[in-house]
Write an enzyme that holds these catalytic residues in place. Sequence first.
Site, short mmCIF file in Angstrom:
data_model
loop_
_atom_site.label_atom_id
_atom_site.label_comp_id
_atom_site.label_asym_id
_atom_site.label_seq_id
_atom_site.Cartn_x
_atom_site.Cartn_y
_atom_site.Cartn_z
N ASN A 95 -36.26 27.43 -14.55
CA ASN A 95 -37.54 26.86 -15.00
C ASN A 95 -37.42 25.35 -15.22
OD1 ASN A 95 -35.76 27.64 -17.11
ND2 ASN A 95 -37.39 27.48 -18.63
N ASP A 305 -31.26 33.44 -25.66
CA ASP A 305 -32.52 33.04 -25.04
C ASP A 305 -32.84 31.58 -25.39
OD1 ASP A 305 -34.63 33.61 -23.35
OD2 ASP A 305 -35.97 34.23 -24.96
N GLY A 324 -40.89 29.78 -27.59
CA GLY A 324 -39.49 29.46 -27.38
C GLY A 324 -38.73 29.01 -28.60
#
Length: 416
Positions: A95, A305, A324
Site C-alpha cells: 500500500n 498490523d 490504523g
Amino acid sequence: MSSLLLKSAKILDSESPYHLKTKDIFIEHGVITKIEDKLEKADRIISFEDLHVSGGFFDSSVSFGEPGFEERETLSNGVVTARKSGFTSFLLNPNLNPITDTNSSVKFLQQQIDKQLIDIKPLGALTKGFDGKNLAELYDMQMAGAVGFYDFKTPVADANLFKIALQYVKAFDGLVFSYPQDKSIAGKAQVNEDELTTYIGLKGMPNLAEELQIARDLYILDYTGGRLHIPNVSTKASVQLIKKAKARGLKVTCSVALPHLFFTSEKLETFDSKYKIFPPLRTREDLKALKKAVRDGIIDMLTCDHEPMDEEHKALEFENASYGSIGLESAFSVVNTLFGVEKASALLSKPKTKFGLETSKIEVNQRADLSLFNPNSKYTFQKQHIFSKSKNSIFLGESLTGKVFGSIYNDSFYEN
C-alpha cells in the site's frame, strides 16, 4: 563489528538443544560460534538484567510510507523502529504510492533494503492498483522477490477473478492473500455491529461481512487448490470456518491482529480515534474465541498490523479519522502480557516458516538472528517508547509486561 558476546542469556528456542538454559553466546562475523556457560572476550559485550533471547521476531503485515507517504514513515526509520523492537524480518505491504504491483516496483524496494541490517520481504498487489479487476504481474513479481499477493485491506469482490488468481499462481507455488470482508454487507460502517455501538449511535458492520467472504474464499480454494492466507481474522465464526477448512486438508493460513486480542468494542464508548482500526474491534465473545484459537494453533500467527498514520489524518473526530495503528514497538510486550514468555517468543519468531522463509536456530554455526528482552519488566506504554515517525498507537496508556532490549541480525546490534 566483528564479535559480540551475550552474557547470561536464557535461551528460548524449542528447536535448540539449549532451550530454557542460561548461557553465554559468542557471535563472530554474524555467526554463532560458541554457546557455553562462561565466555569472556569479545569486541562488544552485551549484558542486561534478566536477559532472555529468542529467534528474531517476524511479522506478516507491516506498512511503511516510502515511496509516496514519507510523512507517515520512511524505510530507513522503519527499519530502525523494527530492529529496536526486536524484529529482524517482516512482510512489507504493497500500500505505497505507486502501489507495488509490478516487477520493477518490487525490485525498487529490494534495492532500497540493506539486507545486512534486516530481512524485509515485499508483498505484491494481487490486482493492478488494487482495482479488483485485473491481475497484477504476479509471476514477474514473485521472480523479483515478492512472497505473496495482497490488495492490502481491499477485498476481492469478483469471485471469478479470485478463482483465476488461485489457479494461476499454482504453477509457481504463489501465495494469495484475501482480506476477509464482503463490502456489500459492510457498507460504509466503521465499527462492529453490537449493542454498545448501536447505543452510542455509530453505524456498525455485522460479523457476517467477514464470515461470508471467508466462506466464499474457502469454497473457491477447495475447488481450485493452491495456497491462501487470510489476514486479520476477527470473529468467532471465522475461526470455526478456518478450522474446518484445515481439517479438510486445505492449504490455508490466517493471522489475527494484536488489538483484537487485547481490546473490545467497549473502548469505542470514548469516541477516541486511536481505537479506530480495520477490521473493527469486536465483542468479548469474539476476543475469547480468538485467544483460544491462538493457543490451539488454529490461528497460525499474530501480527501487530503496523500501519503508521500521520496526525493530520488520525487526530480527528471518530467518523472522519483514518483507520490504523502502529504496533512494532509494543508487539512483544502485548504478546508477552497475553500469553507468557515461552508462547510469546514462539508466536513472534516461528511463523516465517509459513511463508517458506529461512529461519535460524540458536545453535553453534547458525546465523545470528536474535531478539533480546526482559519478560518481567512492567511499564506503561507511552509516546516516549515510540520510534516511528507516526505516533498513532492503540496501546498508548496501557500497562504491559516485557521490555525489548533490541535485536541482533548478522553482526549488527540495534539497542532499544
